[in-house]
Design an enzyme around this catalytic site. Structure first.
Site: not given
Length: 191
Positions: A119-121
């Site tokens: 996840i890219c957060l």
């Protein structure tokens, strides 16, 4: 005289320890310290559960283990409407200095979530260039709201993790929508 008194106290202490180790006395149970993480989680889990975004539910397989749980996101709108997406959230021992470790368990076509579940957060990053990364002031509620927002307003095609999905969107939005739907039909349960 002081030496004699000190020697007597040492002898009495040793005698008590000897009696307790031989069953002559009741030894005190060892005191287990509660970690900072676990103290924080008691408060944060309660706050998180009472402030969940629309379409989100949390699941604890063991209610006594607060540092490992599941999040189910069913987006109320957008490209992923109708899908059910499961995340695992593991809170490390050095929380709240370090962010939770989050993984998407449902395969999907998304610019900010890889097909492998990464996840890219920014708030999940220990160090973030944009200054929006993890900080000890963040909470599990922030993580849940951030994950939910990836399906709506935090959707980012300009800084993607899945470059192929972002380029697909830029090239042909309708084809992108169809591929998202194919992934939902193939890999998720319907709500």
């Amino acid at each position: 005289m002081c030496t004699v008194l000190w020697l007597i106290r040492v002898m009495i202490t040793l005698t008590k320890k000897l009696k307790s180790s031989k069953g002559g006395g009741v030894p005190e149970p060892p005191k287990k310290r509660i970690s900072v993480r676990d103290k924080l989680l008691v408060k944060e889990v309660s706050e998180m559960e009472s402030n969940l975004p629309e379409g989100c539910t949390v699941r604890f397989d063991n209610p006594d283990i607060l540092h490992s749980f599941g999040l189910v996101v069913t987006p109320p709108e957008g490209f992923w409407l109708g899908g059910v997406f499961t995340f695992t959230i593991n809170v490390p021992e050095d929380y709240n200095i370090a962010p939770p470790i989050v993984r998407c368990e449902t395969r999907l076509w998304h610019p900010n979530i890889s097909e492998e579940g990464e996840i890219c957060l920014s708030l999940l990053r220990q160090n973030s260039i944009d200054g929006l990364g993890w900080a000890p002031t963040r909470t599990l509620k922030d993580v849940v709201w951030g994950l939910s927002s990836l399906f709506m307003d935090l959707l980012n095609f300009d800084d993607p993790l899945n470059i192929e999905a972002a380029e697909h969107y830029r090239r042909d939005k309708e084809s992108f929508r169809r591929k998202v739907r194919e992934f939902i039909d193939k890999y998720t349960t319907k709500r």
